[in-house]
Design a protein around this motif. Sequence first.
Motif, PDB file in Angstrom:
ATOM      1  N   TYR A   1       0.835  -1.204   0.000  1.00 23.83           N
ATOM      2  CA  TYR A   1       0.000   0.000   0.000  1.00 23.83           C
ATOM      3  C   TYR A   1       0.869   1.253   0.000  1.00 23.83           C
ATOM      4  O   TYR A   1       0.542   2.250  -0.658  1.00 23.83           O
ATOM      5  CB  TYR A   1      -0.916   0.008   1.226  1.00 23.83           C
TER       6      TYR A   1
ATOM      7  N   THR B   1      -7.647  12.243  -2.193  1.00 22.11           N
ATOM      8  CA  THR B   1      -8.694  11.252  -1.933  1.00 22.11           C
ATOM      9  C   THR B   1      -8.183   9.825  -2.033  1.00 22.11           C
ATOM     10  O   THR B   1      -8.443   8.990  -1.151  1.00 22.11           O
ATOM     11  CB  THR B   1      -9.864  11.433  -2.916  1.00 22.11           C
ATOM     12  N   GLU B   2      -7.451   9.513  -3.088  1.00 26.02           N
ATOM     13  CA  GLU B   2      -6.984   8.137  -3.292  1.00 26.02           C
ATOM     14  C   GLU B   2      -5.970   7.728  -2.225  1.00 26.02           C
ATOM     15  O   GLU B   2      -5.975   6.585  -1.756  1.00 26.02           O
ATOM     16  CB  GLU B   2      -6.380   7.978  -4.690  1.00 26.02           C
TER      17      GLU B   2
ATOM     18  N   GLN C   1      -5.882   8.936   0.796  1.00 23.52           N
ATOM     19  CA  GLN C   1      -6.652   8.749   2.029  1.00 23.52           C
ATOM     20  C   GLN C   1      -7.278   7.352   2.070  1.00 23.52           C
ATOM     21  O   GLN C   1      -7.332   6.721   3.126  1.00 23.52           O
ATOM     22  CB  GLN C   1      -7.753   9.810   2.116  1.00 23.52           C
ATOM     23  N   LYS C   2      -7.747   6.888   0.924  1.00 28.24           N
ATOM     24  CA  LYS C   2      -8.321   5.537   0.866  1.00 28.24           C
ATOM     25  C   LYS C   2      -7.267   4.473   1.189  1.00 28.24           C
ATOM     26  O   LYS C   2      -7.539   3.498   1.898  1.00 28.24           O
ATOM     27  CB  LYS C   2      -8.916   5.279  -0.517  1.00 28.24           C
ATOM     28  N   ILE C   3      -6.069   4.691   0.656  1.00 25.77           N
ATOM     29  CA  ILE C   3      -4.977   3.741   0.918  1.00 25.77           C
ATOM     30  C   ILE C   3      -4.595   3.771   2.400  1.00 25.77           C
ATOM     31  O   ILE C   3      -4.327   2.726   3.011  1.00 25.77           O
ATOM     32  CB  ILE C   3      -3.757   4.072   0.040  1.00 25.77           C
TER      33      ILE C   3
ATOM     34  N   VAL D   1      -6.532   4.381   4.890  1.00 22.40           N
ATOM     35  CA  VAL D   1      -7.561   3.630   5.627  1.00 22.40           C
ATOM     36  C   VAL D   1      -7.285   2.131   5.539  1.00 22.40           C
ATOM     37  O   VAL D   1      -7.417   1.397   6.526  1.00 22.40           O
ATOM     38  CB  VAL D   1      -8.968   3.954   5.074  1.00 22.40           C
ATOM     39  N   LYS D   2      -6.874   1.673   4.361  1.00 23.40           N
ATOM     40  CA  LYS D   2      -6.552   0.254   4.192  1.00 23.40           C
ATOM     41  C   LYS D   2      -5.346  -0.138   5.046  1.00 23.40           C
ATOM     42  O   LYS D   2      -5.324  -1.218   5.663  1.00 23.40           O
ATOM     43  CB  LYS D   2      -6.266  -0.048   2.718  1.00 23.40           C
TER      44      LYS D   2
END
Length: 295
Positions: free
Chosen positions: A174, A271-272, A274-276, A278-279
Amino acid sequence: MIRSMTGYGKAEALLETGKITVEVRSLNGKTADISIKTSMLPKDKEMKVRQKIAAELTRGNIDFFITFEPNAADSAKKINMDLAMEYYRQIETLGSMVGAYDLQLKNPNDLLTLILKMPEVMDSKKQDVITEENWPIVEKCIDSALAEINAFRKKEGEVLQKDVTSKVNQILEYSAQVETFEKERVDAIREKILSRFAELKAEPDQSRLEQEMIFYIEKLDINEERVRLRQHCRYFLDTLENEKNPGKKLGFIAQEMGREINTTGSKANHTEIQKIVVKMKDELEKIKEQSLNIL
């Protein structure tokens, strides 16, 4: 190879009076919290057993049991024959004195039942199961149960190691994905600043604007966080592979990994990414949970 703190071990041994069973169960814990749940263990042996358990299992919430299944002959209560006969003689004498002797002779079974109910006729004196004579057999049984729980912990540890390793490697993957969005992220920050000036219809000094923009972008740079996160991940894997009983240390390293992931998320503005993040947080929480069970 790491060991889990969860385990179960059981061993049995034959004594002259019956079969003894030793069981040891453990769950994760910060220290060696040992609970001896048996009344059969002699007081002078309890400290030795506690030390043996602590030395073998090191850490965890540990329950220790000893149960005993007596031989059929030894489990039966003994009749105190001398006392029973004395009661019989006294009843016989009493019967003669009150003129009821013939009555009791007509009901011998009733008389026998009465005598067996008299105090101390049935000898139920409790014998010590564990003695100095059979202690070597009992101690060997305890050692076997501890060896079995250690084998169980080792097998569980293999599963834990594979699971935790895969999750750390996932975080590294990630982290590498974050880099692919870095140029896009910087360009977006630059564009946002310039568009704001355009909205205000302001014409700043280009040289000064460029300096301030570089300074602002450097404040939001996440490269150092990514580098430190990779270092922590590698340190975690190295500790997992090479150190004995690394559980507590792995917990500390996981905390450092969390700091870098959180900082990356707070600086990202993308945004992208931030998604990573979270993962990565999700994988890290699973790692922390599993690390609590690593010895």
